[in-house]
Design a protein around this motif. Sequence first.
Motif, PDB file in Angstrom:
ATOM      1  N   UNK A 193     -81.534  60.366  34.832  1.00  0.00           N
ATOM      2  CA  UNK A 193     -82.233  61.203  35.806  1.00  0.00           C
ATOM      3  C   UNK A 193     -83.677  61.459  35.370  1.00  0.00           C
ATOM      4  N   UNK A 194     -83.867  61.731  34.089  1.00  0.00           N
ATOM      5  CA  UNK A 194     -85.217  61.950  33.570  1.00  0.00           C
ATOM      6  C   UNK A 194     -86.069  60.687  33.743  1.00  0.00           C
ATOM      7  N   UNK A 195     -85.503  59.524  33.495  1.00  0.00           N
ATOM      8  CA  UNK A 195     -86.197  58.250  33.669  1.00  0.00           C
ATOM      9  C   UNK A 195     -86.685  58.104  35.117  1.00  0.00           C
ATOM     10  N   UNK A 196     -85.813  58.423  36.069  1.00  0.00           N
ATOM     11  CA  UNK A 196     -86.177  58.319  37.480  1.00  0.00           C
ATOM     12  C   UNK A 196     -87.250  59.349  37.836  1.00  0.00           C
ATOM     13  N   UNK A 197     -87.164  60.544  37.287  1.00  0.00           N
ATOM     14  CA  UNK A 197     -88.192  61.553  37.537  1.00  0.00           C
ATOM     15  C   UNK A 197     -89.546  61.108  36.982  1.00  0.00           C
ATOM     16  N   UNK A 198     -89.556  60.475  35.820  1.00  0.00           N
ATOM     17  CA  UNK A 198     -90.806  59.972  35.249  1.00  0.00           C
ATOM     18  C   UNK A 198     -91.373  58.872  36.141  1.00  0.00           C
ATOM     19  N   UNK A 199     -90.509  57.967  36.615  1.00  0.00           N
ATOM     20  CA  UNK A 199     -90.957  56.919  37.535  1.00  0.00           C
ATOM     21  C   UNK A 199     -91.529  57.530  38.810  1.00  0.00           C
ATOM     22  N   UNK A 200     -90.860  58.554  39.345  1.00  0.00           N
ATOM     23  CA  UNK A 200     -91.347  59.243  40.552  1.00  0.00           C
ATOM     24  C   UNK A 200     -92.719  59.870  40.315  1.00  0.00           C
ATOM     25  N   UNK A 201     -92.889  60.459  39.152  1.00  0.00           N
ATOM     26  CA  UNK A 201     -94.174  61.095  38.850  1.00  0.00           C
ATOM     27  C   UNK A 201     -95.279  60.045  38.736  1.00  0.00           C
ATOM     28  N   UNK A 244     -91.083  54.097  25.893  1.00  0.00           N
ATOM     29  CA  UNK A 244     -91.525  55.404  25.398  1.00  0.00           C
ATOM     30  C   UNK A 244     -90.345  56.370  25.273  1.00  0.00           C
ATOM     31  N   UNK A 245     -89.317  56.160  26.079  1.00  0.00           N
ATOM     32  CA  UNK A 245     -88.168  57.061  26.086  1.00  0.00           C
ATOM     33  C   UNK A 245     -87.080  56.639  25.100  1.00  0.00           C
ATOM     34  N   UNK A 246     -86.859  55.331  24.971  1.00  0.00           N
ATOM     35  CA  UNK A 246     -85.762  54.815  24.152  1.00  0.00           C
ATOM     36  C   UNK A 246     -86.315  53.802  23.160  1.00  0.00           C
ATOM     37  N   UNK A 247     -85.972  53.983  21.893  1.00  0.00           N
ATOM     38  CA  UNK A 247     -86.408  53.077  20.843  1.00  0.00           C
ATOM     39  C   UNK A 247     -85.188  52.637  20.042  1.00  0.00           C
ATOM     40  N   UNK A 281     -92.030  64.386  29.989  1.00  0.00           N
ATOM     41  CA  UNK A 281     -92.666  63.486  30.964  1.00  0.00           C
ATOM     42  C   UNK A 281     -94.144  63.233  30.660  1.00  0.00           C
ATOM     43  N   UNK A 282     -94.856  64.269  30.276  1.00  0.00           N
ATOM     44  CA  UNK A 282     -96.289  64.094  30.006  1.00  0.00           C
ATOM     45  C   UNK A 282     -96.534  63.182  28.810  1.00  0.00           C
ATOM     46  N   UNK A 283     -95.726  63.330  27.775  1.00  0.00           N
ATOM     47  CA  UNK A 283     -95.873  62.460  26.605  1.00  0.00           C
ATOM     48  C   UNK A 283     -95.478  61.028  26.915  1.00  0.00           C
ATOM     49  N   UNK A 284     -94.495  60.860  27.757  1.00  0.00           N
ATOM     50  CA  UNK A 284     -94.047  59.518  28.136  1.00  0.00           C
ATOM     51  C   UNK A 284     -95.138  58.796  28.929  1.00  0.00           C
ATOM     52  N   UNK A 307     -99.605  55.274  29.600  1.00  0.00           N
ATOM     53  CA  UNK A 307     -99.879  54.600  30.870  1.00  0.00           C
ATOM     54  C   UNK A 307    -101.160  55.115  31.510  1.00  0.00           C
ATOM     55  N   UNK A 308    -101.404  56.411  31.426  1.00  0.00           N
ATOM     56  CA  UNK A 308    -102.633  56.955  31.980  1.00  0.00           C
ATOM     57  C   UNK A 308    -103.847  56.428  31.230  1.00  0.00           C
ATOM     58  N   UNK A 309    -103.718  56.239  29.915  1.00  0.00           N
ATOM     59  CA  UNK A 309    -104.800  55.636  29.136  1.00  0.00           C
ATOM     60  C   UNK A 309    -105.037  54.192  29.580  1.00  0.00           C
ATOM     61  N   UNK A 310    -103.963  53.430  29.755  1.00  0.00           N
ATOM     62  CA  UNK A 310    -104.092  52.046  30.236  1.00  0.00           C
ATOM     63  C   UNK A 310    -104.745  52.001  31.604  1.00  0.00           C
TER      64      UNK A 310
END
Length: 144
Positions: free
Chosen positions: A85-93, A116-119, A128-131, A135-138
């Motif tokens: 669910x968190x993964x989908x919320x990050x994608x939505x954001x 970024x979420x799973x290693x 979410x912000x750290x994840x 991408x925002x830098x890229x």
Amino acid sequence: MIKFFLMVNKQGQTRLSRYYEHVEINKRAMLEAEVIKSCLSRSKDECSFVEYKDFKLVYRQYAALFIVVGIDQTENEIAIYELIHNFVEVLDKYFSRVSELDIMFNLDRVHIILDEMVLNGCIVETNRNRILAPLFVLDKVAEG
């Protein structure tokens, strides 16, 4: 430990796959077909946790997409359910209401989010912000 992470549409086409332990290519196709068949054939009233061979499957459906995570017997199913669910919320954001097309045409970005979420099969980040920070830098570099 997480063994694999799959994103599949209702037609059974794999849109994203990430394996955290070695599985030969020909065995991956067979494994994905069996896993997809076992998850897609279940009704919405059934539990989202499935015992499968020597591991468990945890899945969630979002519109036309299924996210399926294979885990070993020691992993907490509820934690993985919430990770999905968190993964989908990050994608939505990131994508502003993510769709299957966003995933297909931005697969590199989706992989970055998942990485970024799973290693190495372990959950390392849920904020979410750290994840999304890399991408925002890229995106800024691409603009400028």
